[in-house]
Write a protein that holds these residues in place. Structure first.
Motif, PDB file in Angstrom:
ATOM      1  N   ASN A 123     -36.915  21.976 -77.055  1.00  0.00           N
ATOM      2  CA  ASN A 123     -35.739  21.516 -76.324  1.00  0.00           C
ATOM      3  C   ASN A 123     -35.087  20.314 -76.995  1.00  0.00           C
ATOM      4  O   ASN A 123     -33.853  20.211 -77.041  1.00  0.00           O
ATOM      5  N   THR A 124     -35.906  19.427 -77.554  1.00  0.00           N
ATOM      6  CA  THR A 124     -35.335  18.273 -78.252  1.00  0.00           C
ATOM      7  C   THR A 124     -34.586  18.703 -79.499  1.00  0.00           C
ATOM      8  O   THR A 124     -33.487  18.202 -79.795  1.00  0.00           O
ATOM      9  N   GLU A 125     -35.155  19.656 -80.230  1.00  0.00           N
ATOM     10  CA  GLU A 125     -34.487  20.148 -81.432  1.00  0.00           C
ATOM     11  C   GLU A 125     -33.155  20.797 -81.094  1.00  0.00           C
ATOM     12  O   GLU A 125     -32.109  20.470 -81.683  1.00  0.00           O
ATOM     13  N   LEU A 126     -33.152  21.715 -80.137  1.00  0.00           N
ATOM     14  CA  LEU A 126     -31.920  22.403 -79.775  1.00  0.00           C
ATOM     15  C   LEU A 126     -30.880  21.423 -79.247  1.00  0.00           C
ATOM     16  O   LEU A 126     -29.684  21.554 -79.516  1.00  0.00           O
ATOM     17  N   TYR A 127     -31.344  20.447 -78.487  1.00  0.00           N
ATOM     18  CA  TYR A 127     -30.428  19.455 -77.923  1.00  0.00           C
ATOM     19  C   TYR A 127     -29.744  18.646 -79.027  1.00  0.00           C
ATOM     20  O   TYR A 127     -28.521  18.442 -78.999  1.00  0.00           O
ATOM     21  N   LEU A 128     -30.513  18.207 -80.018  1.00  0.00           N
ATOM     22  CA  LEU A 128     -29.941  17.406 -81.098  1.00  0.00           C
ATOM     23  C   LEU A 128     -29.089  18.256 -82.045  1.00  0.00           C
ATOM     24  O   LEU A 128     -28.119  17.757 -82.618  1.00  0.00           O
ATOM     25  N   VAL A 129     -29.441  19.520 -82.210  1.00  0.00           N
ATOM     26  CA  VAL A 129     -28.594  20.416 -83.012  1.00  0.00           C
ATOM     27  C   VAL A 129     -27.238  20.570 -82.339  1.00  0.00           C
ATOM     28  O   VAL A 129     -26.189  20.502 -82.997  1.00  0.00           O
ATOM     29  N   ALA A 130     -27.244  20.790 -81.020  1.00  0.00           N
ATOM     30  CA  ALA A 130     -25.984  20.897 -80.281  1.00  0.00           C
ATOM     31  C   ALA A 130     -25.192  19.601 -80.372  1.00  0.00           C
ATOM     32  O   ALA A 130     -23.960  19.618 -80.513  1.00  0.00           O
ATOM     33  N   THR A 131     -25.889  18.477 -80.317  1.00  0.00           N
ATOM     34  CA  THR A 131     -25.222  17.177 -80.467  1.00  0.00           C
ATOM     35  C   THR A 131     -24.602  17.048 -81.857  1.00  0.00           C
ATOM     36  O   THR A 131     -23.488  16.525 -82.014  1.00  0.00           O
ATOM     37  N   GLY A 132     -25.321  17.531 -82.868  1.00  0.00           N
ATOM     38  CA  GLY A 132     -24.800  17.512 -84.232  1.00  0.00           C
ATOM     39  C   GLY A 132     -23.514  18.309 -84.372  1.00  0.00           C
ATOM     40  O   GLY A 132     -22.623  17.949 -85.155  1.00  0.00           O
ATOM     41  N   PHE A 133     -23.395  19.400 -83.616  1.00  0.00           N
ATOM     42  CA  PHE A 133     -22.153  20.180 -83.633  1.00  0.00           C
ATOM     43  C   PHE A 133     -20.967  19.310 -83.221  1.00  0.00           C
ATOM     44  O   PHE A 133     -19.896  19.360 -83.834  1.00  0.00           O
ATOM     45  N   LEU A 134     -21.146  18.531 -82.172  1.00  0.00           N
ATOM     46  CA  LEU A 134     -20.054  17.692 -81.677  1.00  0.00           C
ATOM     47  C   LEU A 134     -19.708  16.583 -82.676  1.00  0.00           C
ATOM     48  O   LEU A 134     -18.524  16.265 -82.875  1.00  0.00           O
ATOM     49  N   ILE A 135     -20.732  15.993 -83.313  1.00  0.00           N
ATOM     50  CA  ILE A 135     -20.486  14.966 -84.329  1.00  0.00           C
ATOM     51  C   ILE A 135     -19.689  15.554 -85.485  1.00  0.00           C
ATOM     52  O   ILE A 135     -18.733  14.954 -85.988  1.00  0.00           O
ATOM     53  N   LEU A 136     -20.065  16.753 -85.900  1.00  0.00           N
ATOM     54  CA  LEU A 136     -19.376  17.442 -86.993  1.00  0.00           C
ATOM     55  C   LEU A 136     -17.915  17.680 -86.643  1.00  0.00           C
ATOM     56  O   LEU A 136     -17.014  17.450 -87.449  1.00  0.00           O
ATOM     57  N   GLU A 137     -17.664  18.138 -85.418  1.00  0.00           N
ATOM     58  CA  GLU A 137     -16.291  18.389 -84.987  1.00  0.00           C
ATOM     59  C   GLU A 137     -15.477  17.099 -84.993  1.00  0.00           C
ATOM     60  O   GLU A 137     -14.326  17.079 -85.436  1.00  0.00           O
ATOM     61  N   GLY A 138     -16.067  16.029 -84.475  1.00  0.00           N
ATOM     62  CA  GLY A 138     -15.357  14.760 -84.443  1.00  0.00           C
ATOM     63  C   GLY A 138     -15.013  14.253 -85.835  1.00  0.00           C
ATOM     64  O   GLY A 138     -13.899  13.761 -86.073  1.00  0.00           O
ATOM     65  N   ASP A 139     -15.947  14.380 -86.774  1.00  0.00           N
ATOM     66  CA  ASP A 139     -15.711  13.925 -88.150  1.00  0.00           C
ATOM     67  C   ASP A 139     -14.555  14.684 -88.794  1.00  0.00           C
ATOM     68  O   ASP A 139     -13.667  14.079 -89.423  1.00  0.00           O
ATOM     69  N   ASN A 140     -14.566  16.011 -88.670  1.00  0.00           N
ATOM     70  CA  ASN A 140     -13.555  16.819 -89.349  1.00  0.00           C
ATOM     71  C   ASN A 140     -12.184  16.706 -88.706  1.00  0.00           C
ATOM     72  O   ASN A 140     -11.164  16.667 -89.402  1.00  0.00           O
TER      73      ASN A 140
END
Length: 427
Positions: A123-140
């Motif tokens: 659950n921690t891995e999936l949660y942080l992967v999903a969080t990484g998606f949002l960071i990626l979107e914000g950066d681009n």
């Protein structure tokens, strides 16, 4: 009726059975379990491919620049190791028809403590992967529209933060879906997006004046832990595999689906790593899209397509999280409104974390080194060894599994330390 098997676990046996009732009942249940899914081969393939071919495709050039050309050996080694552990997950699920999720495997192997450990890492891995998606979107998005921003209640919200919040609201409706057949169509768009991104960046290098002039370094030992951690992050979909497996109509084809997914993704990752490193060398950023010349049409195609990719993957990655949360509140989740509340709260929390930890490359390196290696390499091996007890009769299979465990432990220790040092240094 219920009975205990030789390992002390409860199994359900049909009331009608012949003189070999226990064995027949168990086989009948496995057959029944194999027919409960509704998702076809190709839809499962798209879901699996979408889970594997994630945002890691944007970071593999940075990984290659960190470790040098010879670090590609570790990419192939991790690809093989994670494919093999994916097969081990399938075998663990086949041993008991009551196993429906990754935590179920942990409980079958190590009891309630095993379930807890697997649940925490998964659950921690999936949660942080999903969080990484949002960071990626914000950066681009911030790279495209650097002047974006707004004010709420006297609080000024910057461009990157505002984009993270907007994208979070966009992905929310996809999380409300709970049908794998429907999600497969969203996954197909994600797979197409990955192909377009790779093609666009190849076009930029070949025809838009950048070229492939960078020779790079053969091996960079200092950056090797970061490279291996990011390679591991590329293959971190194992917590989703049980969901895909149980959703399949014909579960005997799951191994073929898995093989196709890993072959396709490894070719894509290797191609992107070589192309990106050849274009920008050691100057490549944690997301290759941040290096692209904005004025070029092909660059905008790649960047805009990158924005579609995480949106198509977010719901698939958080589905096990949603299922776990709903199981904890099973009585309340019979009401659709409460289920919507859980899913909405989950998305909002990932937005908050994405705003607090905006370092995409370092976060993904930490996830890859500690969580992905544990959930996708170590736990499947340990659970398989315990369930099947193959350590009692040493052979080639045991040697392979022990080598995979050694690779996982080394990556977890060295990569986690390196990632934490980098994150702390940039806070």
């Amino acid at each position: 009726m219920e009975a205990k098997n030789q390992d002390g676990y409860s199994i359900t046996i049909p009331l009608l059975c012949d003189e070999d009732g226990v064995k027949l009942g168990h086989n009948e249940q496995i057959a029944q379990n194999h027919n409960t899914g509704t998702t076809s081969f190709f839809k499962t393939f798209f879901n699996g491919l979408n889970a594997l071919s994630g945002v890691g495709i944007l970071s593999v050039p940075y990984a290659l620049s960190s470790g040098g050309w010879l670090s590609l050996i570790f990419l192939f080694a991790i690809a093989f190791a994670t494919f093999y552990t994916g097969l081990l997950i399938k075998k663990c699920m086949d041993v008991d028809p009551n196993i429906r999720s990754y935590p179920d495997i942990g409980e079958r192997a190590f009891g309630s403590k095993g379930r807890l450990i697997v649940s925490i890492f998964m659950n921690t891995e999936l949660y942080l992967v999903a969080t990484g998606f949002l960071i990626l979107e914000g950066d681009n998005l911030h790279n495209i529209l650097p002047d974006m921003g707004f004010e709420i209640g006297g609080i000024q919200i910057g461009g990157k933060q505002s984009f993270v919040m907007i994208v979070g609201l966009i992905v929310l409706p996809t999380v409300w879906l709970n049908n794998m057949n429907i999600l497969s169509y969203i996954s197909a768009s994600g797979v197409l997006a990955s192909i377009i991104i790779l093609g666009s960046i190849l076009w930029i290098g070949a025809f838009d004046g950048i070229g492939f002039k960078e020779k790079g370094t053969t091996l960079n030992l200092k950056g090797l832990p970061t490279a291996i951690s990011l390679y591991a992050f590329c293959y971190c979909a194992h917590p989703v595999f049980p969901t895909l497996y149980t959703s399949m109509k014909n579960k005997q084809q799951f191994s073929k689906v898995l093989l196709l997914c890993f072959v396709f993704c490894t070719i894509s990752y290797t191609s992107m790593a070589v192309i990106g490193y050849g274009m920008f060398g050691s100057e490549v950023q944690s997301q290759i899209t941040l290096d692209l010349p904005i004025e070029k049409l092909s660059s905008r195609v790649a960047i805009y397509t990158t924005l579609i990719n995480p949106i198509s993957k977010f719901a698939l990655m958080v589905t096990p999280l949603v299922n776990a949360a709903e199981n904890q509140f099973r009585n309340y989740c019979q009401k659709r409104s409460f289920s919507f509340l859980i899913k909405t709260t989950l998305v909002i929390s990932t937005i908050v974390v994405a705003l607090a930890v905006p370092f995409f490359g370092y976060l993904m390196s930490l996830v890859g080194a500690f969580l992905s290696v544990t959930a996708s390499i170590l736990l499947p091996c340990l659970c398989y060894l315990k369930i099947y007890r193959i350590y009692r009769s040493p052979g080639f299979e045991l040697v392979v599994i022990l080598c995979i465990i050694l690779l996982g432990v080394s990556t977890a220790i060295i990569g986690t330390y390196t990632s934490l040092v980098e994150i702390i240094g940039h806070l």
